[in-house]
Design a protein around this motif. Structure first.
Motif, short mmCIF file in Angstrom:
data_model
loop_
_atom_site.label_atom_id
_atom_site.label_comp_id
_atom_site.label_asym_id
_atom_site.label_seq_id
_atom_site.Cartn_x
_atom_site.Cartn_y
_atom_site.Cartn_z
N LYS A 31 0.86 -1.20 0.00
CA LYS A 31 0.00 0.00 0.00
C LYS A 31 0.89 1.24 0.00
N GLY A 32 0.49 2.24 -0.80
CA GLY A 32 1.23 3.50 -0.82
C GLY A 32 2.48 3.47 -1.68
N GLU A 33 2.73 2.34 -2.32
CA GLU A 33 3.94 2.21 -3.14
C GLU A 33 3.76 2.85 -4.52
N ARG A 34 4.91 3.22 -5.13
CA ARG A 34 4.88 3.62 -6.55
C ARG A 34 5.58 2.50 -7.30
N PHE A 35 4.77 1.66 -7.94
CA PHE A 35 5.29 0.41 -8.49
C PHE A 35 5.20 0.41 -10.03
N GLY A 36 6.27 0.06 -10.67
CA GLY A 36 6.29 0.03 -12.14
C GLY A 36 6.42 -1.39 -12.67
N ILE A 37 5.65 -1.68 -13.70
CA ILE A 37 5.78 -2.99 -14.36
C ILE A 37 6.34 -2.73 -15.75
N PHE A 38 7.51 -3.27 -16.02
CA PHE A 38 8.17 -3.02 -17.31
C PHE A 38 8.44 -4.33 -18.03
N GLY A 39 8.64 -4.20 -19.31
CA GLY A 39 8.94 -5.40 -20.09
C GLY A 39 8.83 -5.09 -21.56
N PRO A 40 9.40 -5.95 -22.42
CA PRO A 40 9.31 -5.70 -23.86
C PRO A 40 7.87 -5.87 -24.36
N ASN A 41 7.67 -5.53 -25.64
CA ASN A 41 6.33 -5.70 -26.22
C ASN A 41 5.91 -7.16 -26.13
#
Lengths: 247, 426
Positions: A31-41
């Motif tokens: 909770k309260g996190e700034r979370f990024g999901i990354f990856g190629p196409n």
């Protein structure tokens, strides 16, 4: 700290495809996190986001949003999150204010709340001057800001964003990121996908790198740089996902 | 309720900004109703009031040829243009073109002689057994020259048949007249008095034409009564262009997907579309009926008379509108692109109108089509409207038309929901 999202042993595959998009996937977002999901196409970022928001139904495993199993509580969880789709998912014939009136009503706000939110959000996102003009003739950057404004009208506890800054200029990107940081300070958990790796460095506290349906890295940027002895996310990305084309 | 109101407001705003859609939904059917009613009305007038220009080339020098011309004139449907001099077939074709005549008749030179010969032969045959009259032999004819009728290719078969029938009746009249004259002469050995001749030949049984109606009224149906309801239905179903593409746009833009992430049932969106477009169809009916009532008489067209049962008219209009809306939603759900929605929507409406009896009257269709037409919702709409507008029926008289229409509407609704589920939109 309690969990905003908890994914346990998730398996998912589209009905018309043989291959599973995810197999026994685990992911936790605080909770309260700034979370990024990354990856190629084609890595499965949008699919994962659609599963977390209940747009896609998973076959096995568990996906919980703020403690609620997504599959069984679709209507209840919609009050808890906001969603910024990759497309401009609003009505181009309408003005920003008219769009927000409609989506605000669907989000469960009353007339007064809607009007307050329209003024507040359009001012913050620099759209107050064009609040009554049809969106059709707006630039891509303006449309991205409207896409975001609609998603945060109900002051969501978790905000999912699928490529929220794609195709915008530096100024708009900066404005969006600054606004998201403000939102996060007020307690909103941010979960977002992007191709813009520089954004991850600006915005995300923690990231997950997905490739071919698997999480190949999941940590804070500092820890990931240390572990893989890299000094930038792009180099780290190429090291973990390879240099081959994916689409 | 607030959510529904907001959604209806959104749909109305989008609709009002779709200028082309509005033109298609209102201007096009109004124009169609005016044009088709005018054309059909002038056809009625052509038969009933205006006269058909007819070129007459009489080669016969006798009295009978002249009498035939007088008889043709007396029918009252022809405006005769007589040709004198020598004319070839090519000349007649040219004259027809110059005089704007659709028909020309050539009376052969031996017409009088032939009529007289036939009259004498009939008289002899008739009096043979009574042993009255002369014993002379039957007069044999050398090859009889027929009357020639030229017609413009544009003339339709049914119209040609009417003209043919009128000319044949004149020929029959002349022939009968000469037979009667001859018979009288042979029996009484004196010429028939004019008064008796007239009495014999013009003593026809009168025909009283009465339109059959359910309310017992004797109102004669006009082109307006036929066309206005038909084109109103057509207009209602043409909302497919606006509503169908609006749904496709919402699917393509991802708005539908976004709605799924909000705490409101998708049924609200579907209900809103139905209410909004039901109002549109109601507006279309009000506008087109008003034009029929007030504008048509000013344009020289017969005024539209509304049925006596206004509640039934409102109910039929609402059910037709609901069916049209359901059809448009169905097209919008299954179409992948706006082009598909517009193309399939427009073509399917024209086809359903054709098989439903809007373009060609259902009684004129081949028997195999009688079953197919029942699949067209436009057919049931038309039957219900005609039951009220032409037959003066009440609600109970058109129930059998409303029920199939409701069944088709519910089927379309179910299909739309199935399509939305299949596409993971609800």
């Amino acid at each position: 700290m309690s969990l905003a999202i908890s994914i346990e042993d998730l398996s998912f595959g589209y009905k018309d495809q043989q291959r599973k998009n995810f197999s026994h996937l685990h992911l936790h977002i605080q909770k309260g996190e700034r979370f990024g999901i990354f990856g190629p196409n084609g890595a499965g970022k949008t699919t994962l986001m659609n599963i977390m928001t209940g747009l896609l139904e998973y076959e096995s495993g568990s996906v919980k949003l703020l403690g609620h199993e997504v599959k069984n509580n679709k209507k209840n969880i919609t009050k808890l999150f906001g969603f910024v789709p990759q497309d401009f998912s609003f009505y181009h014939e309408l003005s920003p204010a008219e769009n927000m009136e409609f989506f605000g009503a669907w989000a469960g706000l009353n007339k007064k709340q809607i009007q307050r939110k329209i003024t507040e959000l359009l001012t913050v996102l620099g759209l107050e001057d064009v609040r009554n003009k049809p969106v059709q003739k707006f630039s891509g950057g303006m449309k991205r800001r409207i896409n975001l404004a609609i998603a945060v009208m109900n002051e969501p506890q978790v905000l999912f964003m699928d490529e929220p800054t794609v195709g915008v200029d530096v100024q708009t990107r900066n404005a969006i990121i600054e606004y998201l940081k403000e939102l996060n300070k007020k307690g909103t958990t941010l979960v977002y996908t992007s191709h813009q790796l520089s954004e991850a460095e600006q915005l995300c506290e923690r990231i997950a790198l997905i490739d071919e349906g698997k999480i190949v890295a999941n940590d804070t940027l500092i820890n990931l740089y240390k572990e893989h002895q890299q000094d930038g996310l792009e180099k780290l990305f190429l090291e973990l996902t390879g240099k081959e084309f994916r689409d | 309720m607030f959510k529904l109101k907001a959604t209806i407001l959104k749909d109305i705003r989008i609709l009002l900004r779709d200028k082309i859609g509005l033109v298609i939904m209102f201007a096009m059917p109004i124009l169609l109703a005016i044009v088709i009613t005018s054309v059909q009305n002038s056809t009625f007038e052509l038969v009933n009031e205006n006269k058909i220009p007819l070129l007459v080339y009489n080669k016969d020098k006798g009295e009978t040829g002249k009498e035939l011309i007088t008889a043709l004139q007396k029918i009252g449907i022809f405006e005769l243009h007589q040709l004198s001099g020598e004319y070839s077939e090519k000349d007649i074709a040219e004259k027809m073109h110059n005089k704007d005549a659709l028909v020309a008749i050539v009376v052969p030179g031996d017409y009088s002689a032939e009529v007289l010969r036939k009259a004498k032969n009939v008289t002899r045959e008739a009096l043979k057994k009574l042993d009255i009259g002369t014993d002379s032999m039957l007069i044999k004819s050398s090859a009889e020259t027929p009357l020639t009728l030229y017609y413009h290719p544009v003339l339709q078969q049914s119209f040609r048949n009417s003209i043919d029938g009128a000319i044949k009746s004149s020929l029959q009249l002349i022939q009968s007249k000469f037979i009667v004259k001859n018979l009288y002469q042979e029996v009484n050995e004196e010429a028939i008095p004019d008064s008796l001749e007239t009495q014999i030949l013009s003593n026809q049984t009168p025909i009283n034409e009465i339109p059959v109606s359910k309310d017992g009224s004797r109102t004669i149906p006009t082109a307006s009564q036929h066309n206005v309801p038909a084109w109103t239905i057509f207009a209602m179903f043409f909302i497919v262009i606006s509503l169908g593409s609006s749904i496709v746009r919402e699917k393509q833009s991802g708005s539908f997907t976004r709605l799924r992430t909000l705490p409101t049932s998708f049924a609200v969106a579907l209900l809103s579309k139905q209410i909004t477009y039901l109002l549109v169809t109601l507006m279309q009916a009000i506008v087109i009926f008003s034009i029929g009532i007030w504008l048509f008489p000013k344009m020289g067209l017969p005024a539209l008379n509304l049925p006596a049962d206004k509640a039934a008219l409102l109910l039929v209009t609402l059910i037709c509108g609901w069916c049209a809306t359901s059809f448009a939603i169905c097209i919008g759900v299954f179409a992948q692109t706006q082009e598909q929605a517009n193309g399939i929507g427009a073509v399917s409406i024209v086809l359903l109108a054709a098989i439903g009896g809007l373009l060609v009257p259902s009684f004129a269709m081949p028997s195999s089509f009688r079953y197919i037409m029942q699949l067209s919702p436009l057919h049931w709409c038309l039957e219900a409207f005609y039951g009220l507008f032409l037959e003066g029926g009440k609600l109970r008289d058109i129930l059998l038309n409303i029920l199939p229409l409701l069944a088709i509407t519910i089927l379309l609704q179910l299909l739309a929901v199935y399509g939305l589920k299949r596409k993971n939109l609800i």
